[in-house]
Design a protein around this motif. Structure first.
Motif, short mmCIF file in Angstrom:
data_model
loop_
_atom_site.label_atom_id
_atom_site.label_comp_id
_atom_site.label_asym_id
_atom_site.label_seq_id
_atom_site.Cartn_x
_atom_site.Cartn_y
_atom_site.Cartn_z
N ASN A 176 15.08 12.90 -21.68
CA ASN A 176 14.89 12.63 -23.25
C ASN A 176 15.33 11.25 -23.71
O ASN A 176 16.65 10.79 -23.41
CB ASN A 176 16.16 13.69 -23.77
CG ASN A 176 15.96 13.63 -25.31
OD1 ASN A 176 15.69 12.44 -25.96
ND2 ASN A 176 16.04 14.86 -26.08
N GLU A 191 18.33 17.40 -10.00
CA GLU A 191 19.80 16.99 -10.12
C GLU A 191 20.28 17.21 -8.44
O GLU A 191 20.93 16.08 -8.33
CB GLU A 191 20.30 18.09 -10.93
CG GLU A 191 20.02 17.98 -12.21
CD GLU A 191 20.68 18.85 -13.36
OE1 GLU A 191 21.42 19.87 -12.76
OE2 GLU A 191 20.40 18.79 -14.44
N ILE A 224 22.86 14.48 -6.50
CA ILE A 224 24.15 15.04 -6.42
C ILE A 224 24.49 14.97 -4.82
O ILE A 224 25.55 14.55 -4.52
CB ILE A 224 24.52 16.43 -6.85
CG1 ILE A 224 24.29 16.75 -8.29
CG2 ILE A 224 25.69 17.07 -6.25
CD1 ILE A 224 24.47 17.95 -9.07
N ASN A 225 23.53 15.50 -4.10
CA ASN A 225 23.78 15.44 -2.66
C ASN A 225 23.47 13.91 -2.04
O ASN A 225 24.25 13.85 -0.86
CB ASN A 225 22.62 16.33 -1.73
CG ASN A 225 22.86 17.79 -2.37
OD1 ASN A 225 24.05 18.20 -2.70
ND2 ASN A 225 21.89 18.68 -2.38
N ILE A 260 24.11 10.91 -3.60
CA ILE A 260 24.79 10.12 -4.03
C ILE A 260 26.09 9.68 -3.02
O ILE A 260 26.75 10.68 -2.83
CB ILE A 260 25.45 10.26 -5.58
CG1 ILE A 260 26.20 9.06 -6.27
CG2 ILE A 260 26.34 11.19 -5.70
CD1 ILE A 260 25.12 7.67 -6.38
N GLN A 261 26.29 8.50 -2.75
CA GLN A 261 27.31 8.09 -1.85
C GLN A 261 28.56 7.31 -2.62
O GLN A 261 29.56 7.45 -2.28
CB GLN A 261 26.88 7.25 -0.65
CG GLN A 261 25.96 8.27 0.21
CD GLN A 261 26.85 9.25 0.86
OE1 GLN A 261 27.96 9.07 1.32
NE2 GLN A 261 26.10 10.49 1.10
N ALA A 296 29.79 6.07 -6.15
CA ALA A 296 29.83 6.34 -7.63
C ALA A 296 31.38 6.71 -7.97
O ALA A 296 31.93 7.16 -7.24
CB ALA A 296 29.08 7.22 -8.19
N SER A 339 32.16 8.33 -11.21
CA SER A 339 32.10 9.59 -11.89
C SER A 339 30.71 9.79 -12.22
O SER A 339 29.96 9.02 -12.66
CB SER A 339 32.95 9.59 -13.12
OG SER A 339 33.07 11.07 -13.48
N VAL A 340 30.37 11.21 -12.10
CA VAL A 340 28.87 11.36 -12.32
C VAL A 340 28.68 12.66 -13.35
O VAL A 340 29.48 13.54 -13.09
CB VAL A 340 28.33 12.01 -10.83
CG1 VAL A 340 26.85 12.48 -10.98
CG2 VAL A 340 28.55 10.96 -9.51
N PHE A 341 27.56 12.35 -14.00
CA PHE A 341 27.49 13.23 -15.36
C PHE A 341 26.04 13.73 -14.98
O PHE A 341 25.25 13.21 -14.96
CB PHE A 341 27.42 12.36 -16.50
CG PHE A 341 28.90 11.56 -16.64
CD1 PHE A 341 29.18 10.60 -16.00
CD2 PHE A 341 29.69 12.22 -17.75
CE1 PHE A 341 30.32 10.05 -15.93
CE2 PHE A 341 30.93 11.67 -17.65
CZ PHE A 341 31.34 10.38 -16.92
N VAL A 342 25.93 15.19 -14.85
CA VAL A 342 24.93 15.97 -14.64
C VAL A 342 24.15 16.48 -15.74
O VAL A 342 24.82 17.56 -16.04
CB VAL A 342 25.38 16.85 -13.22
CG1 VAL A 342 23.90 17.52 -12.74
CG2 VAL A 342 26.23 16.19 -12.06
N SER A 368 21.32 16.80 -19.00
CA SER A 368 21.06 16.45 -20.25
C SER A 368 22.11 16.61 -21.21
O SER A 368 22.27 15.84 -22.37
CB SER A 368 19.63 16.91 -20.98
OG SER A 368 18.56 16.45 -20.10
N TYR A 369 22.79 17.50 -21.06
CA TYR A 369 23.96 17.93 -22.20
C TYR A 369 25.39 17.41 -21.44
O TYR A 369 26.31 18.10 -22.04
CB TYR A 369 23.96 19.43 -22.45
CG TYR A 369 22.66 19.46 -23.29
CD1 TYR A 369 22.83 19.14 -24.66
CD2 TYR A 369 21.30 19.93 -22.62
CE1 TYR A 369 21.60 19.48 -25.41
CE2 TYR A 369 20.49 19.99 -23.53
CZ TYR A 369 20.60 19.71 -24.88
OH TYR A 369 19.54 19.85 -25.75
N THR A 370 25.71 16.41 -20.47
CA THR A 370 26.59 15.95 -20.12
C THR A 370 26.60 14.45 -20.39
O THR A 370 26.47 13.69 -19.43
CB THR A 370 26.86 16.26 -18.66
OG1 THR A 370 26.48 17.48 -18.44
CG2 THR A 370 28.21 15.87 -17.98
N PRO A 371 26.97 14.06 -21.50
CA PRO A 371 27.15 12.60 -21.97
C PRO A 371 28.29 11.85 -21.34
O PRO A 371 29.38 12.63 -21.20
CB PRO A 371 27.15 12.54 -23.58
CG PRO A 371 27.89 13.62 -24.07
CD PRO A 371 27.43 14.80 -22.91
#
Lengths: 431, 431
Positions: free
Chosen positions: A244, A331, A335-336, A338-339, A341, A343-346, A348-351
């Motif tokens: 989006n 996703e 998620i698997n 990413i080495q 980072a 903090s990770v936001f997973v 569309s509803y995790t701003p």
């Protein structure tokens, strides 16, 4: 905004660069103030509070009365929001507690590891336009959970000598031992050396401008540990054709409003979403109160298209973002994979703002590529691990010769003797 | 030896001081070499290897043939000892692995923390009189367990351009990716910037002389993390009237032989044991091969008597020893009470050399009082924690208003918008 299509891997090094910051001029100023505070204590602190904050204070320490008044000034809904956030942060950080690790490595050789709190910690909360009471929660709640005995908070006073009431409320709620109206370089120096009124601490946490950043680096030369090296905040969003654009734009802008030097990056496998995000940014930017700041960060932003998710992921790992939003459908892949980072936001509803305030994760995170080698602040940041070992006479008889052989080979005879003398004693005692 | 009886608490600050080290002259040299290696890579490395190690090398990298030859040169008993030590270190460090931490902080708000390896690490092993192959095990075994992909080892060549065979054997055994014959400042600089032949790394581990120590500090200015600030090694033994003076003396001497600047301290509640230890030290010292070195450290050593165990413990916590031997009968009192120490050795049959080589604990530990704020090297030293969060639409509806209130109160409207735009979308979609 800079749009880049399918950049070749040999350009990634440049694309992952952050703006260079030169601290050398500042370092001289910082070191001079450190020496003055080391020698003159509170008197020097007062001098610099007067110079930098424009106020002369009789007493730096916040009184109980000021805290009570602060509580009365806040709306009930803000107090409730702060309490909700604190509970979530506590839940997530309490779960990070590790049990004692105990192993009998060989019969009679017992090794264990226990974590103990860093007894005295200092938290720095910047002043300025945004009163970061959320950062008080992020640092003080885990410090308290970890069992730190003294938790000192320093934050600059305004021109009336006051501290923002939400900062005082959050500090009181988290059980801060002492709140000091001291800002910038003089705060970090005071906590490094201790003064008549400010205790010396062993580790300093918290964000700040370039002066505070350099001051924290200088503090490490005097035996103090710091949470991590700091740089401007940054966000990378990965998106595909299902994402989006309005949501993405709102996230990029929430990062951009932090400062003109904020880093904002979109990585996407959809050129369509790239274009739509660009126009959404312009639309949303127009009505922001901190528009002037956000505009400058957005002008430097990068919108990067890749023709495969694997390339996108490889680039993201090379960039090592502080905040990483996965707005793509795939996703699990990210998620698997990413080495690097913070903090990770997973989804569309995790701003990002959820993690900035209330989800429970910490918002004090590694910037400037430091996600390759540093963790964000977590419970362990306030603890240190101590190892123990206890060897029985039988255990030493089993392992003793191995130690003797290795010590001998390293040419360290006294290391060998410490074993030999014990083995001989056991032999004489017929054990 | 300096004997101190029942020192008053106001003298403890002085008694816990380590010898001051001034690094300022060295820092200029180190920075100059860093800049040269950053610009000229391998050519500059070769220049400094020639200057400092007295050898011109065609190729820095150790070949498979050299490793094979090294293995043939070692005795079977030494190879076996190295293998035993490695297994114990692996057992203890493998047990430190933490599970993924996952918490639903509120319904629909899932937070978790996962640890990922630091992908590229550099290990530094000093040359000099003691070939520290034990340190190879202490650093490389946990790095491998943590899953670091590239593990680079740098160690200086001798005048014949060779590396001690035990170092090569241990490195090969632990699965080091690359062994480079590079020492001192030039090794740290090469791993910081990367050269044509040496990969750039994200974190550098390992001991070294003052040049290496300063080089590691300088490396942190270029984005590299380090294990910890280093200083001379140190040991504190606590003893009572039941302790064995000969054992204590052997432990103090095993520390003293490391270097003239080693710190050696006895804290005891028995004046009798203090005197006996003093004469045992003289007796054992006389026959040590590294007598000259140990003598200098012993001359600076402190034998401190306290009339209560509580005072002894308080002093020890203030000193924060790297190595702490509990030779007193009241072991539990000291185990439970110790707050600041690197590694603790419990009981009469647990000499420090057990932990230095084979018990399984790590021997890379915080010195110089850093045990107050740093852990020794452990599995986590090679990992960083990444946090994740995933919020469901329902979760955002629950927590969204809290975020909006806090963002508004911090004056960060774009942070608020990122939530508002999502809540409106959900409302429009009747979710």
């Amino acid at each position: 905004m800079n749009t880049i299509l399918n950049p070749e891997q040999n350009t990634w090094n440049e694309l992952t660069q952050r703006p260079t910051q030169s601290f050398q001029d500042i370092e001289l100023t910082v070191s001079a103030i450190f020496k003055e505070i080391q020698q003159k204590g509170d008197k020097a602190v007062a001098k610099y509070t007067s110079i930098f904050d424009g106020i002369t204070l009789e007493n730096n320490q916040v009184t109980q009365q000021e805290i009570t008044e602060a509580e009365q000034q806040l709306s009930d809904e803000l107090k409730e929001a702060i309490q909700t956030a604190k509970k979530n942060i506590e839940r997530f950080h309490a779960a990070q507690k590790t049990a004692k690790v105990a192993v009998e490595t060989l019969p009679g050789i017992n090794c264990w590891q226990e974590k103990k709190p860093i007894s005295k910690v200092g938290l720095y909360i910047p002043g300025g336009s945004a009163p970061l009471f959320s950062t008080v929660l992020m640092l003080a709640a885990p410090a308290k959970l970890a069992g730190c005995q003294e938790i000192i908070l320093c934050t600059p006073p305004n021109k009336e000598g006051k501290i923002n009431p939400a900062i005082l409320f959050a500090a009181q709620l988290c059980g801060i031992t002492q709140i000091q109206k001291i800002g910038g370089i003089q705060a970090i120096a005071a906590m490094t050396f201790g003064t008549e009124s400010v205790p010396k601490v062993y580790k300093i946490f918290g964000p700040g401008n370039q002066f505070v950043t350099v001051a924290k680096q200088v503090a490490t030369q005097y035996g103090v540990a710091i949470d991590m090296p700091a740089g401007p905040s940054e966000l990378l969003v990965v998106a595909d054709e299902t994402s989006n654009p309005a949501f993405i734009a709102s996230d990029l802008l929430s990062q951009a409003e932090h400062g003109a030097d904020s880093q904002v990056i979109l990585v996407t496998t959809s050129q369509e979403v790239l274009k739509q995000t660009e126009s959404e940014i312009e639309k949303q930017l127009a009505v922001l109160p901190r528009k002037t700041i956000a505009e400058q960060a957005i002008a430097q932003s990068r919108l990067i298209y890749f023709d495969s998710e694997q390339k996108a992921l490889d680039f993201i790992n090379e960039y090592a973002p502080e905040h990483f939003i996965i707005a793509a459908q795939n996703e699990e892949f990210y998620i698997n994979g990413i080495q690097n980072a913070g903090s990770v936001f997973v989804g569309s509803y995790t701003p990002e703002s959820a993690g900035d305030y209330t989800s429970g994760t910490n918002h004090t995170l590694p910037t400037n590529g430091y996600a390759r080698n540093y963790s964000g602040v977590n419970l362990d940041s306030f603890l240190k691990a101590i190892t123990f070992q206890k060897i029985s006479p039988k255990g030493l008889q089993t392992i003793g010769n191995t130690i003797e052989i290795m010590a001998e080979a390293e040419g360290l005879q006294a290391h060998k003797n410490a074993v030999t003398i014990r083995l001989k004693t056991l032999e004489n005692e017929n054990i």
